[in-house]
Structure formats: structure tokens, C-alpha cells
Design a protein around this motif. Structure first.
Motif, PDB file in Angstrom:
ATOM      1  N   GLN A  27      53.621  42.049 -80.301  1.00 40.70           N
ATOM      2  CA  GLN A  27      52.578  42.802 -79.830  1.00 40.70           C
ATOM      3  C   GLN A  27      51.580  41.699 -79.850  1.00 40.70           C
ATOM      4  OE1 GLN A  27      49.950  45.593 -78.417  1.00 40.70           O
ATOM      5  NE2 GLN A  27      52.310  46.741 -80.098  1.00 40.70           N
ATOM      6  N   ALA A  28      50.769  41.948 -78.190  1.00 38.56           N
ATOM      7  CA  ALA A  28      49.591  41.115 -77.622  1.00 38.56           C
ATOM      8  C   ALA A  28      48.488  41.205 -78.996  1.00 38.56           C
ATOM      9  CB  ALA A  28      49.229  41.538 -76.138  1.00 38.56           C
ATOM     10  N   ARG A  29      48.657  42.962 -79.127  1.00 43.39           N
ATOM     11  CA  ARG A  29      46.958  43.090 -80.268  1.00 43.39           C
ATOM     12  C   ARG A  29      47.494  41.711 -81.468  1.00 43.39           C
ATOM     13  NH1 ARG A  29      45.255  49.015 -80.996  1.00 43.39           N
ATOM     14  NH2 ARG A  29      45.178  48.665 -78.376  1.00 43.39           N
ATOM     15  N   TRP A  30      48.313  42.471 -81.584  1.00 45.53           N
ATOM     16  CA  TRP A  30      48.322  41.426 -83.148  1.00 45.53           C
ATOM     17  C   TRP A  30      48.461  39.812 -82.705  1.00 45.53           C
ATOM     18  CZ3 TRP A  30      54.394  42.946 -84.886  1.00 45.53           C
ATOM     19  CH2 TRP A  30      53.922  44.404 -85.593  1.00 45.53           C
ATOM     20  N   ALA A  31      48.522  39.136 -81.932  1.00 41.59           N
ATOM     21  CA  ALA A  31      48.013  37.971 -81.420  1.00 41.59           C
ATOM     22  C   ALA A  31      46.508  37.578 -81.704  1.00 41.59           C
ATOM     23  CB  ALA A  31      48.984  37.452 -80.116  1.00 41.59           C
ATOM     24  N   ALA A  32      46.241  38.821 -80.644  1.00 45.32           N
ATOM     25  CA  ALA A  32      44.619  39.202 -80.671  1.00 45.32           C
ATOM     26  C   ALA A  32      44.093  38.692 -81.810  1.00 45.32           C
ATOM     27  CB  ALA A  32      44.161  40.486 -79.620  1.00 45.32           C
ATOM     28  N   PHE A 147      37.811  46.651 -80.710  1.00 41.15           N
ATOM     29  CA  PHE A 147      36.934  45.956 -81.653  1.00 41.15           C
ATOM     30  C   PHE A 147      37.360  44.300 -81.604  1.00 41.15           C
ATOM     31  CE2 PHE A 147      36.448  44.597 -85.802  1.00 41.15           C
ATOM     32  CZ  PHE A 147      34.960  43.928 -86.120  1.00 41.15           C
ATOM     33  N   ILE A 148      38.927  44.512 -81.515  1.00 45.87           N
ATOM     34  CA  ILE A 148      40.056  42.815 -82.407  1.00 45.87           C
ATOM     35  C   ILE A 148      39.407  42.642 -81.289  1.00 45.87           C
ATOM     36  CG2 ILE A 148      41.951  42.382 -81.707  1.00 45.87           C
ATOM     37  CD1 ILE A 148      41.633  43.275 -84.711  1.00 45.87           C
ATOM     38  N   HIS A 149      39.977  43.043 -79.573  1.00 45.15           N
ATOM     39  CA  HIS A 149      39.402  41.616 -78.478  1.00 45.15           C
ATOM     40  C   HIS A 149      37.253  41.507 -78.491  1.00 45.15           C
ATOM     41  CE1 HIS A 149      42.370  43.864 -76.648  1.00 45.15           C
ATOM     42  NE2 HIS A 149      42.670  42.627 -77.611  1.00 45.15           N
ATOM     43  N   TYR A 150      36.516  42.246 -78.822  1.00 45.58           N
ATOM     44  CA  TYR A 150      34.821  42.305 -79.400  1.00 45.58           C
ATOM     45  C   TYR A 150      35.095  41.200 -80.076  1.00 45.58           C
ATOM     46  CZ  TYR A 150      30.365  42.396 -79.959  1.00 45.58           C
ATOM     47  OH  TYR A 150      28.917  41.654 -79.927  1.00 45.58           O
ATOM     48  N   ALA A 151      36.313  41.100 -81.405  1.00 47.75           N
ATOM     49  CA  ALA A 151      35.554  40.021 -82.089  1.00 47.75           C
ATOM     50  C   ALA A 151      35.945  38.390 -81.862  1.00 47.75           C
ATOM     51  CB  ALA A 151      36.382  40.924 -83.261  1.00 47.75           C
ATOM     52  N   LEU A 152      37.156  38.847 -81.466  1.00 50.31           N
ATOM     53  CA  LEU A 152      37.533  37.455 -80.648  1.00 50.31           C
ATOM     54  C   LEU A 152      36.329  36.876 -79.851  1.00 50.31           C
ATOM     55  CD1 LEU A 152      39.854  35.497 -80.454  1.00 50.31           C
ATOM     56  CD2 LEU A 152      41.135  37.048 -79.124  1.00 50.31           C
ATOM     57  N   MET A 172      36.629  39.445 -72.067  1.00 54.02           N
ATOM     58  CA  MET A 172      38.192  40.863 -73.184  1.00 54.02           C
ATOM     59  C   MET A 172      38.914  40.784 -71.621  1.00 54.02           C
ATOM     60  SD  MET A 172      35.808  41.803 -75.332  1.00 54.02           S
ATOM     61  CE  MET A 172      35.386  43.807 -74.838  1.00 54.02           C
ATOM     62  N   PRO A 173      39.208  40.818 -70.263  1.00 52.92           N
ATOM     63  CA  PRO A 173      41.037  41.374 -69.528  1.00 52.92           C
ATOM     64  C   PRO A 173      41.859  40.117 -70.570  1.00 52.92           C
ATOM     65  CG  PRO A 173      38.914  41.641 -68.259  1.00 52.92           C
ATOM     66  CD  PRO A 173      38.224  40.571 -69.253  1.00 52.92           C
ATOM     67  N   GLN A 174      41.283  38.294 -70.446  1.00 51.17           N
ATOM     68  CA  GLN A 174      41.913  37.296 -70.868  1.00 51.17           C
ATOM     69  C   GLN A 174      42.758  37.847 -71.868  1.00 51.17           C
ATOM     70  OE1 GLN A 174      41.277  32.999 -68.838  1.00 51.17           O
ATOM     71  NE2 GLN A 174      39.312  34.327 -68.667  1.00 51.17           N
ATOM     72  N   PHE A 175      41.963  38.035 -73.021  1.00 49.00           N
ATOM     73  CA  PHE A 175      42.766  38.190 -74.555  1.00 49.00           C
ATOM     74  C   PHE A 175      43.163  39.709 -74.236  1.00 49.00           C
ATOM     75  CE2 PHE A 175      38.012  36.802 -75.739  1.00 49.00           C
ATOM     76  CZ  PHE A 175      38.465  35.275 -76.172  1.00 49.00           C
ATOM     77  N   ALA A 176      43.458  40.439 -73.246  1.00 52.54           N
ATOM     78  CA  ALA A 176      43.267  41.512 -73.462  1.00 52.54           C
ATOM     79  C   ALA A 176      44.895  41.545 -72.767  1.00 52.54           C
ATOM     80  CB  ALA A 176      43.067  43.353 -72.891  1.00 52.54           C
ATOM     81  N   ASP A 177      44.762  40.575 -72.164  1.00 51.41           N
ATOM     82  CA  ASP A 177      46.361  40.495 -70.678  1.00 51.41           C
ATOM     83  C   ASP A 177      48.228  39.685 -71.857  1.00 51.41           C
ATOM     84  OD1 ASP A 177      48.503  39.473 -68.973  1.00 51.41           O
ATOM     85  OD2 ASP A 177      46.894  38.345 -67.881  1.00 51.41           O
ATOM     86  N   SER A 254      41.049  26.069 -74.975  1.00 54.77           N
ATOM     87  CA  SER A 254      41.415  27.725 -74.723  1.00 54.77           C
ATOM     88  C   SER A 254      42.686  27.600 -73.907  1.00 54.77           C
ATOM     89  CB  SER A 254      40.114  27.554 -74.247  1.00 54.77           C
ATOM     90  OG  SER A 254      40.292  29.498 -74.049  1.00 54.77           O
ATOM     91  N   ARG A 255      42.768  26.666 -72.857  1.00 51.58           N
ATOM     92  CA  ARG A 255      44.177  26.676 -71.963  1.00 51.58           C
ATOM     93  C   ARG A 255      45.357  26.591 -73.147  1.00 51.58           C
ATOM     94  NH1 ARG A 255      44.676  25.187 -66.066  1.00 51.58           N
ATOM     95  NH2 ARG A 255      46.418  27.003 -65.734  1.00 51.58           N
ATOM     96  N   LEU A 256      45.235  26.000 -74.047  1.00 48.14           N
ATOM     97  CA  LEU A 256      46.684  26.070 -74.855  1.00 48.14           C
ATOM     98  C   LEU A 256      47.184  27.564 -74.280  1.00 48.14           C
ATOM     99  CD1 LEU A 256      45.842  23.420 -77.541  1.00 48.14           C
ATOM    100  CD2 LEU A 256      47.725  22.853 -74.998  1.00 48.14           C
ATOM    101  N   PHE A 257      46.104  28.343 -75.277  1.00 48.57           N
ATOM    102  CA  PHE A 257      46.335  30.008 -75.677  1.00 48.57           C
ATOM    103  C   PHE A 257      46.300  30.940 -74.218  1.00 48.57           C
ATOM    104  CE2 PHE A 257      44.199  27.802 -79.224  1.00 48.57           C
ATOM    105  CZ  PHE A 257      45.216  28.176 -79.769  1.00 48.57           C
ATOM    106  N   GLY A 258      46.623  30.129 -72.690  1.00 51.74           N
ATOM    107  CA  GLY A 258      46.702  30.737 -71.962  1.00 51.74           C
ATOM    108  C   GLY A 258      45.166  31.544 -71.148  1.00 51.74           C
ATOM    109  N   VAL A 259      44.226  30.574 -71.757  1.00 54.05           N
ATOM    110  CA  VAL A 259      43.067  31.743 -71.412  1.00 54.05           C
ATOM    111  C   VAL A 259      41.271  30.663 -71.458  1.00 54.05           C
ATOM    112  CG1 VAL A 259      40.863  32.405 -72.596  1.00 54.05           C
ATOM    113  CG2 VAL A 259      43.088  33.361 -73.772  1.00 54.05           C
ATOM    114  N   LYS A 260      40.675  30.800 -69.560  1.00 56.87           N
ATOM    115  CA  LYS A 260      40.749  30.309 -69.166  1.00 56.87           C
ATOM    116  C   LYS A 260      38.581  30.072 -69.555  1.00 56.87           C
ATOM    117  CE  LYS A 260      43.333  29.590 -65.131  1.00 56.87           C
ATOM    118  NZ  LYS A 260      43.140  29.571 -63.704  1.00 56.87           N
ATOM    119  N   LEU A 261      38.266  28.906 -69.884  1.00 51.79           N
ATOM    120  CA  LEU A 261      36.506  29.632 -70.091  1.00 51.79           C
ATOM    121  C   LEU A 261      35.572  29.079 -68.770  1.00 51.79           C
ATOM    122  CD1 LEU A 261      35.872  27.402 -73.106  1.00 51.79           C
ATOM    123  CD2 LEU A 261      36.054  29.924 -72.651  1.00 51.79           C
TER     124      LEU A 261
END
Length: 508
Positions: A27-32, A147-152, A172-177, A254-261
Motif C-alpha cells: 500500500q503506497a500510503r503505508w510506505a509514505a 495528512f500523511i503526505h503533508y507530514a512527509l 505532494m504528487p510524488q509522495f502520492a505516486d 531522495s532519488r533512492l525513494f523515487g522522489v526528485k527534489l
């Protein structure tokens, strides 16, 4: 916990990555949520006393953001004003209360007890990140409210301690993907390579230059000419590679988690004017100051003189953001004056043949670098008296003694009627790698491609990177040659991590 520590490299990071991808398959939300909890642990590792402060700030600002969106138009401005006052009041108390009390006491207006307030790590960054979120909620520009994505978004550990200042629409869109919850070899190859390059900048370059800095900038040091120039140059490039290192390491992690800063550092010493410097140095903070302060003050809409006023005010507040001290105020004001001079010069010299001369970019770059370097003296000095002392020493105000190592050549000077003193360079040990590393650092900063240009084919950041034309071209590729080079660099860093050294921007 430091990025350049064994605990982070060999325990924290592997555990967080394993948990993130294992939960992400379910579950993607669990990962976030896991990543948010891991980020809060990362923050608490510094000082658990301030974890409640961070979590309370996240909860209150999230609630205020939701209230701003739902409020009637007449109530939205009061909601925003109250939320901004709460955030700025918190920042002012922790960061500026001691400065205010010390200033009042020094004027003799009162004799207040100095409060024992410890500055929470990262408070400037997570406060500014949330202020931008609140303003965008007020403007109706926020689309993601979980909230989870905002906290992250606020606590995300690669940026939490020293930036960049994040924007919700980017993150936020990257955390939800859900696609970012799958481990990809490309992300690991690019992310680890960028991280290792950043680690090398910190451990092998910045930390080796550092010993030349402290003695020159100590209160009452009274350095002489050569010592002042070496110490100032050393700090100029120590800060450059220290901040560049953190920026690279944050992007790589960040790139290790698939997220770009967002890009936060882009070869600022190659700038040919002071405006270009601020478009390259701490880029996310520069954008924040432009979008939420300079433009709010009126920007350039009300004439040239008010534009200059707004530039000065913005840079004064930007200097104060960096630290509670008059040295930071002076540094910010100095850069405000630089910007005013630059814009006035550009206006007066528009169309001038001088600016089209082939030699002008090199001359403008040299002037910009010297101006920035002189500003760093105020930025680094313990107090204004020490800053004035070092600046005077750069002009020879404290003497021009030659290095003691030249004593054997005294007869050559005597032959031409000179009798110089040979007691200079009192604090610099030439048996250490500091001087050679400083020379290498200067060459890299001025002539080498930066990390983003090296990895431009693999889009390391949110922004699109274009490889610079001319100069040295180095392009990363997933090859055995690059793997061996990065592995060798990492091993050299591990053997060089024999002392704990924080990043310089942690104190801001």
C-alpha cells in the motif's frame, strides 16, 4: 544523525529503504507513513526534546491550511494572518530572543537575564516550507490535503535539516505516486552516484579545508595579510563545497525513494553578476524570498527607487534568516547594496559597448566573486569587530609578514635592500593537505561541470538540467568505469570519516 556518519550509512538508510519498498508493494500510503515516521525519528535523533515542537507545528499548520481552504472569503485573511504570526512568532522566539535581549542589554536600556534557549535544528526550513503552504492555501493553489503526505512533505529527512525549502505542488504528487514505491535500478544507480559525489565534497574537500578557517576568524586573532587571504579563501570554498555536498546528498538520497527534489545549488561562483549568484546559490530560499517577500513588498511595480528599497529590505531579512547576529544583518545588507548597484549599473549601461566586449564576462565574474568573498567575511566572523579586523587585514592593515618558511631566502631580500619579517602564516600547517585541497577546490568550482550537469541525461532534479557549453565535459553513464570510480570514491570517504563534522548550514 549526519549523512556523513557510519550510523546513517550502514544502519538508518538501509533499514528505511527496506521498510519503504516492502510496505510500498502492499500500500503506497503505508510506505509514505513509514517514511514520515522514519523522518521524525531522524529529527528526534538530534534532540528528542524538540520532536513535539515539530509534530505540533505540522498538525497546527495542516489544520490551519484546511481551515483556510474551507473558510468564507471574509475570514480567510484573518486565518492567514493568525497562522503566519504563530509561525513567525515561534521562529522569532527560538532564533532571535537571545539576540534581542543581548542587543537591549548592550545598549544599556535594560539588564535582562539572557534566556537559555537552544535553537531547534531545521526550524528555519520547516517554518518557511509551511509558510509557503499556508500562503498557497490562501491563494487557492493547493490540491493535495492528505495528512500523511503533508507530514512527509514537511518532515522529509533528506531536506529537513538544511533544505531545500520545498513547495507542496512539487512534492505532494510524488509522495502520492504508487510508482515511486517500487525499487528501480536506475534510481539506485543515479541516486547512489550523486550521493557519493556529495559525500566526497564534504569529507575529502570541505573538511580538509576547514582547519585553515577557524584561527583566522577567531575573536582577537589579528591575522596578517597572507593569513587573512588564505583564511578567507579557505572559508569561501569550505562553505561552497559543504553546501554543495549537502545539496547533492539530499538529491541523491531522495532519488533512492523515487522522489526528485528541486535544485538548490548550481555553480554560483561561475556567476557573472550578483543577481545570477542568487539564482545559483540556495536557489529555493532565493525563490521563497522573491515570491513571498520581495513581490509582496511591491517588487519592481512601483518604480525604480522602490524596487531598490524592496531589494534592500528583502536581503536584510534574508540575512537575518541565516542567523541572529549583527554580522548576518550586515551580510544581508551588503548583498542588498550589491543588488541595487547591479540593477542601477544594468540600467545605466544598457546598450553600452562595454558590456559587449569579449573580456567583460571574465571581468564581471571576477568582480562578483570578490564581492561575494568579502561578504563571507561578515558571514563567518564571530562579531563585527572581528569582521572589520579581517577585512582590514586583507588590505594589509595588520602587517605583511612573509611565511616563516622563507627565512632561508632572507639573503635574497637583503641583496635588494629589503628586510621583511618572516613570522607570517602562524596557524597553517603546510604538512597537511589543506593547501593542495584548496587549490583543487578552486579549480573544480570555477572550471569543472557541476553534479547536475554530469547527470543531466538522467534528470536528477525537478528542474530540467542542460549541460553547459564549453569547458570540461563529463557525462555520467551506468557503466563499469563509473561504478569503479564511485566505489573508489566511497571507500576513500569511509576512511576519511574519522571525525564528526556537521554541515555548516545546520546552524542556520
Amino acid at each position: 544523525m549526519l549523512f556523513n556518519s557510519f550510523a546513517f550509512l550502514f544502519f538508518y538508510l538501509p533499514v528505511v529503504l527496506a521498510g519503504y519498498f516492502w510496505l510500498g508493494q502492499r500500500q503506497a500510503r503505508w510506505a509514505a507513513a513509514w517514511l514520515a515516521l522514519a523522518s521524525l525519528f531522524f529529527y528526534a535523533y538530534w534532540d528528542s526534546r524538540y520532536l513535539p515542537l515539530l509534530t505540533a507545528s505540522i498538525c497546527v499548520n495542516y489544520g490551519c491550511g484546511r481551515a483556510l481552504v474551507a473558510a468564507a472569503p471574509a475570514l480567510r485573511k484573518p486565518w492567514l494572518a493568525g497562522a503566519l504570526c504563530a509561525n513567525l512568532g515561534l521562529l522569532a522566539y527560538y532564533k532571535y530572543a537571545n539576540f534581542f535581549v543581548d542587543t537591549v542589554n548592550s545598549l544599556g536600556a535594560a539588564h535582562w537575564a539572557v534566556p537559555n534557549i537552544v535553537l531547534p535544528v531545521g526550524i528555519s526550513f520547516f517554518t518557511f516550507t509551511q509558510i509557503a503552504f499556508l500562503v498557497d492555501c490562501y491563494r487557492g493553489e493547493v490540491r493535495e490535503y492528505r495528512f500523511i503526505h503533508y507530514a512527509l512533505f514537511v518532515s522529509y529527512f533528506p531536506h529537513l535539516i538544511a533544505g531545500p525549502v520545498l513547495h507542496h505542488k512539487d512534492m505532494m504528487p510524488q509522495f502520492a505516486d504508487p510508482a515511486n514505491c517500487r525499487p528501480l535500478a536506475a534510481n539506485f544507480a543515479v541516486g547512489l552516484s550523486i550521493f557519493v559525489i556529495g559525500l566526497a565534497k564534504k569529507v575529502l574537500i570541505a573538511d580538509n579545508i576547514a582547519p585553515m578557517v577557524g584561527p583566522v576568524f577567531a575573536a582577537g586573532a589579528q591575522p596578517q595579510l597572507l593569513e587573512a587571504w588564505l583564511g578567507t579563501l579557505a572559508y569561501t570554498f569550505q562553505l561552497y563545497f559543504d553546501f554543495s555536498a549537502y545539496s547533492d546528498m539530499a538529491i541523491g538520497l531522495s532519488r533512492l525513494f523515487g522522489v526528485k527534489l528541486p535544485l538548490n545549488f548550481n555553480s554560483p561562483y561561475k556567476a557573472t553578476d550578483i543577481s545570477a549568484f542568487w539564482r545559483r546559490w540556495h536557489m529555493s530560499l532565493s525563490r521563497f524570498l522573491r515570491d513571498y517577500l520581495y513581490i509582496a513588498l511591491g517588487g519592481s511595480r512601483a518604480g525604480r527607487l522602490r524596487r531598490y528599497r524592496n531589494l534592500l529590505l528583502t536581503m536584510l531579512l534574508g540575512g537575518l534568516w541565516h542567523g541572529a547576529g549583527w554580522t548576518f544583518v550586515v551580510w544581508g545588507g551588503l548583498h542588498g547594496i550589491y543588488l541595487v548597484i547591479h540593477h542601477a549599473w544594468a540600467y545605466l549601461m544598457a546598450g553600452s559597448a562595454l558590456r559587449r566586449a569579449r573580456w567583460w564576462p571574465a571581468a564581471a565574474g571576477a568582480i562578483t566573486f570578490v564581492a561575494v568573498m568579502l561578504g563571507w567575511v561578515c558571514f563567518r566572523a564571530a562579531d563585527l569587530a572581528s569582521a572589520v579586523d579581517v577585512l582590514g587585514a586583507l588590505a594589509g592593515g595588520n602587517g605583511i609578514s612573509l611565511p616563516r618558511g622563507l627565512q632561508a631566502q632572507a639573503h635574497y631580500f637583503a641583496a635588494v635592500g629589503l628586510a621583511p619579517q618572516f613570522d607570517g602564516i602562524r596557524w597553517i600547517d603546510f604538512s597537511t593537505p589543506a593547501i593542495p585541497v584548496l587549490m583543487v577546490a578552486m579549480l573544480l568550482a570555477f572550471f569543472a561541470p557541476n553534479t547536475q550537469e554530469i547527470f543531466f541525461r538522467y534528470e536528477p532534479c525537478i528542474e530540467r538540467i542542460v549541460q553547459a557549453r564549453g569547458g570540461l565535459a563529463v557525462v555520467w553513464s551506468p557503466s563499469k568505469r563509473w561504478s569503479l570510480a564511485c566505489a573508489t570514491l566511497f571507500i576513500a570517504c569511509v576512511f576519511g570519516m574519522n571525525r564528526v563534522t556537521e554541515f555548516l548550514y545546520f546552524q542556520f
